[in-house]
Design an enzyme around this catalytic site. Structure first.
Site, PDB file in Angstrom:
ATOM      1  N   SER A 123       0.864  -1.173   0.000  1.00 14.88           N
ATOM      2  CA  SER A 123       0.000   0.000   0.000  1.00 14.88           C
ATOM      3  C   SER A 123       0.906   1.230   0.000  1.00 14.88           C
ATOM      4  O   SER A 123       1.664   1.444   0.944  1.00 14.88           O
ATOM      5  CB  SER A 123      -0.881  -0.038   1.249  1.00 14.88           C
ATOM      6  OG  SER A 123      -1.641   1.141   1.373  1.00 14.88           O
ATOM      7  N   LYS A 149      -1.058  -0.954  -4.526  1.00 19.25           N
ATOM      8  CA  LYS A 149      -2.235  -0.126  -4.206  1.00 19.25           C
ATOM      9  C   LYS A 149      -1.726   1.272  -3.928  1.00 19.25           C
ATOM     10  O   LYS A 149      -0.748   1.448  -3.195  1.00 19.25           O
ATOM     11  CB  LYS A 149      -2.938  -0.725  -2.981  1.00 19.25           C
ATOM     12  CG  LYS A 149      -3.754   0.241  -2.137  1.00 19.25           C
ATOM     13  CD  LYS A 149      -4.568  -0.517  -1.097  1.00 19.25           C
ATOM     14  CE  LYS A 149      -4.738   0.286   0.183  1.00 19.25           C
ATOM     15  NZ  LYS A 149      -5.496  -0.461   1.210  1.00 19.25           N
ATOM     16  N   LYS A 151      -2.746   5.205  -2.629  1.00 13.57           N
ATOM     17  CA  LYS A 151      -3.725   6.039  -1.945  1.00 13.57           C
ATOM     18  C   LYS A 151      -4.045   7.219  -2.858  1.00 13.57           C
ATOM     19  O   LYS A 151      -3.136   7.775  -3.510  1.00 13.57           O
ATOM     20  CB  LYS A 151      -3.141   6.540  -0.621  1.00 13.57           C
ATOM     21  CG  LYS A 151      -2.889   5.418   0.385  1.00 13.57           C
ATOM     22  CD  LYS A 151      -4.178   4.897   0.976  1.00 13.57           C
ATOM     23  CE  LYS A 151      -3.944   3.906   2.097  1.00 13.57           C
ATOM     24  NZ  LYS A 151      -5.209   3.434   2.691  1.00 13.57           N
ATOM     25  N   ASP A 176      -7.037   3.369  -3.275  1.00 13.72           N
ATOM     26  CA  ASP A 176      -7.772   3.446  -2.007  1.00 13.72           C
ATOM     27  C   ASP A 176      -8.007   4.916  -1.653  1.00 13.72           C
ATOM     28  O   ASP A 176      -7.051   5.679  -1.471  1.00 13.72           O
ATOM     29  CB  ASP A 176      -6.968   2.752  -0.891  1.00 13.72           C
ATOM     30  CG  ASP A 176      -7.748   2.641   0.419  1.00 13.72           C
ATOM     31  OD1 ASP A 176      -8.886   3.137   0.494  1.00 13.72           O
ATOM     32  OD2 ASP A 176      -7.202   2.033   1.374  1.00 13.72           O
ATOM     33  N   GLU A 201     -11.047   1.195  -3.722  1.00 15.74           N
ATOM     34  CA  GLU A 201     -11.377   0.894  -2.332  1.00 15.74           C
ATOM     35  C   GLU A 201     -11.986   2.124  -1.650  1.00 15.74           C
ATOM     36  O   GLU A 201     -11.432   3.223  -1.731  1.00 15.74           O
ATOM     37  CB  GLU A 201     -10.085   0.458  -1.626  1.00 15.74           C
ATOM     38  CG  GLU A 201     -10.262  -0.119  -0.235  1.00 15.74           C
ATOM     39  CD  GLU A 201      -8.900  -0.533   0.360  1.00 15.74           C
ATOM     40  OE1 GLU A 201      -7.926  -0.743  -0.406  1.00 15.74           O
ATOM     41  OE2 GLU A 201      -8.819  -0.622   1.592  1.00 15.74           O
ATOM     42  N   ASP A 226     -14.002  -1.151   2.644  1.00 13.39           N
ATOM     43  CA  ASP A 226     -13.099  -1.339   3.787  1.00 13.39           C
ATOM     44  C   ASP A 226     -13.821  -0.746   5.009  1.00 13.39           C
ATOM     45  O   ASP A 226     -14.561  -1.462   5.707  1.00 13.39           O
ATOM     46  CB  ASP A 226     -11.758  -0.643   3.480  1.00 13.39           C
ATOM     47  CG  ASP A 226     -10.784  -0.599   4.653  1.00 13.39           C
ATOM     48  OD1 ASP A 226     -11.140  -1.030   5.748  1.00 13.39           O
ATOM     49  OD2 ASP A 226      -9.634  -0.108   4.489  1.00 13.39           O
ATOM     50  N   LYS A 250     -10.384  -6.790   7.655  1.00 14.83           N
ATOM     51  CA  LYS A 250      -9.359  -6.513   8.671  1.00 14.83           C
ATOM     52  C   LYS A 250      -9.960  -7.000   9.978  1.00 14.83           C
ATOM     53  O   LYS A 250     -11.019  -6.497  10.383  1.00 14.83           O
ATOM     54  CB  LYS A 250      -9.104  -5.001   8.792  1.00 14.83           C
ATOM     55  CG  LYS A 250      -8.469  -4.364   7.577  1.00 14.83           C
ATOM     56  CD  LYS A 250      -8.298  -2.862   7.786  1.00 14.83           C
ATOM     57  CE  LYS A 250      -7.727  -2.223   6.527  1.00 14.83           C
ATOM     58  NZ  LYS A 250      -7.713  -0.753   6.617  1.00 14.83           N
ATOM     59  N   GLY A 278      -4.619  -4.172   5.891  1.00 16.38           N
ATOM     60  CA  GLY A 278      -3.551  -4.006   6.880  1.00 16.38           C
ATOM     61  C   GLY A 278      -3.735  -2.721   7.654  1.00 16.38           C
ATOM     62  O   GLY A 278      -4.390  -1.782   7.190  1.00 16.38           O
TER      63      GLY A 278
HETATM   64  O1  OSB Z   1      -7.279   1.994   4.337  1.00 15.85           O
HETATM   65  O2  OSB Z   1      -6.266   0.172   4.115  1.00 15.85           O
HETATM   66  C1  OSB Z   1      -6.358   1.256   4.658  1.00 15.85           C
HETATM   67  C2  OSB Z   1      -3.331   1.805   6.946  1.00 15.85           C
HETATM   68  C3  OSB Z   1      -3.944   2.410   8.032  1.00 15.85           C
HETATM   69  C4  OSB Z   1      -5.287   2.671   7.983  1.00 15.85           C
HETATM   70  C5  OSB Z   1      -6.035   2.316   6.857  1.00 15.85           C
HETATM   71  C6  OSB Z   1      -5.442   1.689   5.780  1.00 15.85           C
HETATM   72  C7  OSB Z   1      -4.064   1.469   5.813  1.00 15.85           C
HETATM   73  C8  OSB Z   1      -3.302   0.900   4.702  1.00 15.85           C
HETATM   74  C9  OSB Z   1      -1.986   0.240   5.036  1.00 15.85           C
HETATM   75  O3  OSB Z   1      -3.633   0.995   3.548  1.00 15.85           O
HETATM   76  C10 OSB Z   1      -1.966  -1.208   4.781  1.00 15.85           C
HETATM   77  C11 OSB Z   1      -0.773  -1.925   5.385  1.00 15.85           C
HETATM   78  O4  OSB Z   1      -0.781  -2.222   6.594  1.00 15.85           O
HETATM   79  O5  OSB Z   1       0.155  -2.211   4.636  1.00 15.85           O
HETATM   80 MG    MG Z   2      -8.465   0.901   2.930  1.00 15.89          MG
END
Ligand code: OSB
Ligand code: MG
Length: 356
Positions: A123, A149, A151, A176, A201, A226, A250, A278
């Site tokens: 991510s 992925k 952001k 995401d 996402e 999510d 999660k 994650g």
């Molecule tokens: O939206 O998936 C998410 C990390 C913290 C809070 C929300 C998210 C995330 C990540 C990181 O995208 C994923 C990871 O742990 O590698």
């Molecule tokens: Mg997410």
């Protein structure tokens, strides 16, 4: 724990992660769990302080000296507590670890896992420019990550997706939004249909299910939820309404491995693929994530990356590494399958409390 690089999302920038580690001593068998709460209520309404309060005042007193025969006994004992799913999940995972170790089985085995390696991805936070993003993604691809992925946020979406897709026409790419958009932004999502994204996402409201169904009707790219999915019931509502075609699981967000398995099984019946999200976990949480991600309907790569992608030094041994084929091994030793290194944990511990 300090992140190796700041993690920027539509919610803000994180430089450190502050989580709660739960350790249970059950007659000499040690169980470990991680509460994935964060310092501020950005991703979730829970925070380190709310989880600490719920653990200290309700969850811990409810299980101390109770003769729990099954994990379900524990889950049933705190059903009366509404919400606070991350607090519950941290404790539940430590209890799962105890039960697995008592049976001398891996967590993956007792959860019903079938894979011995799982496909993983990375991510990538919002970067300062499209060129910087291309450079960062290139570095992860070289490390072996097969699914990327990124952001996105308003003003930092198509401007980044378009050049990135041009540079890497064939990679598995997904985005995401962490709830940064509204239905008024529908044209942006329609335009994303041109970039062969595996999924978008959580584009809309963090607790919305209805409006996502309106958006999914108008676009071809699958929506993945999510933030909106906290329970099996939420998953049913989302699938029945057509709000998404994919679900991110999660355990922290849904209250533990027990609820995660219910969602996993329901999605398998409904032919909805799931993948493991994650929360920038330490090796303790990551070990549990790998165990859960070894269940058969986790058919898309998870946000489960190598320890070094997150932290200079993890608090478990061995650290988690990526295999050459873009997978990660599911631990096979009893319980979470890794050892917590006391000195490393002590070094990053801010405060602790013991319940006897
Ligand atoms: O939206 O998936 C998410 C990390 C913290 C809070 C929300 C998210 C995330 C990540 C990181 O995208 C994923 C990871 O742990 O590698
Ligand atoms: Mg997410």
């Amino acid at each position: 724990m300090e992140l190796v690089t700041p993690f920027a999302t539509s919610m803000g920038v994180e430089t450190h992660e502050e989580h709660i580690i739960v350790k249970i001593d059950s007659g000499g068998i040690m169980g470990w769990g991680e509460c994935v709460v964060e310092h501020s209520p950005l991703y979730s309404s829970e925070t380190v302080k709310t989880a600490w309060h719920i653990l200290e005042d309700f969850l811990m007193p409810g299980i101390i000296n109770k003769n729990l025969q099954t994990v379900q006994n524990a889950v049933d004992s705190w059903k009366w507590i509404r919400g606070h799913r991350m607090a519950k999940a941290g404790l539940e995972s430590a209890i799962w670890d105890v039960f697995a170790k008592m049976q001398n089985k891996s967590l993956s085995k007792i959860l019903g896992g079938t894979f011995d390696r799982v496909e993983i991805g990375v991510s990538v936070g919002i970067q300062s420019s499209p060129d910087k993003l291309i450079e960062t993604v290139e570095r992860y691809l070289q490390k072996g990550y097969k699914r990327i992925k990124i952001k996105i946020a308003p003003g930092k979406d198509l401007e980044f997706i378009s050049p990135l897709r041009k540079e890497f026409p064939d990679i598995q790419l997904q985005v995401d939004a962490n709830s940064a958009y509204t239905l008024k932004d529908i044209d942006i999502f329609k335009a994303m249909d041109d970039y062969n994204l595996v999924m978008i996402e959580q584009p809309l409201g963090y607790d919305d299910i209805y409006e996502h169904s309106k958006l999914q009707e108008e676009i071809k790219t699958p929506i993945c939820l999510d933030e909106s999915i906290h329970s099996l019931n939420d998953a049913k509502a989302a699938v029945e309404l057509g709000s998404c075609k994919i679900i991110n699981i999660k355990p922290g967000r849904v209250g533990g491995f027990t609820e995660s398995k219910l969602i996993h099984d329901y999605c398998a019946e409904q032919k909805i693929p799931v993948w493991h999200g994650g929360m920038l976990e330490s090796g303790i949480g990551r070990a549990g994530n790998l165990a859960l991600a070894s269940l058969p309907n986790f058919t898309l790569p998870g946000d489960i990356s190598a320890s070094k992608r997150y932290y200079k030094e993890d608090i478990v041994e061995p650290e988690f590494v990526i295999n050459n084929d873009g997978t990660m091994d599911v631990p096979t030793e009893p319980g979470i399958g890794v050892n917590v290194t006391k000195e490393k944990l002590d070094k990053v511990t801010l405060t602790k409390k013991e319940f006897t």
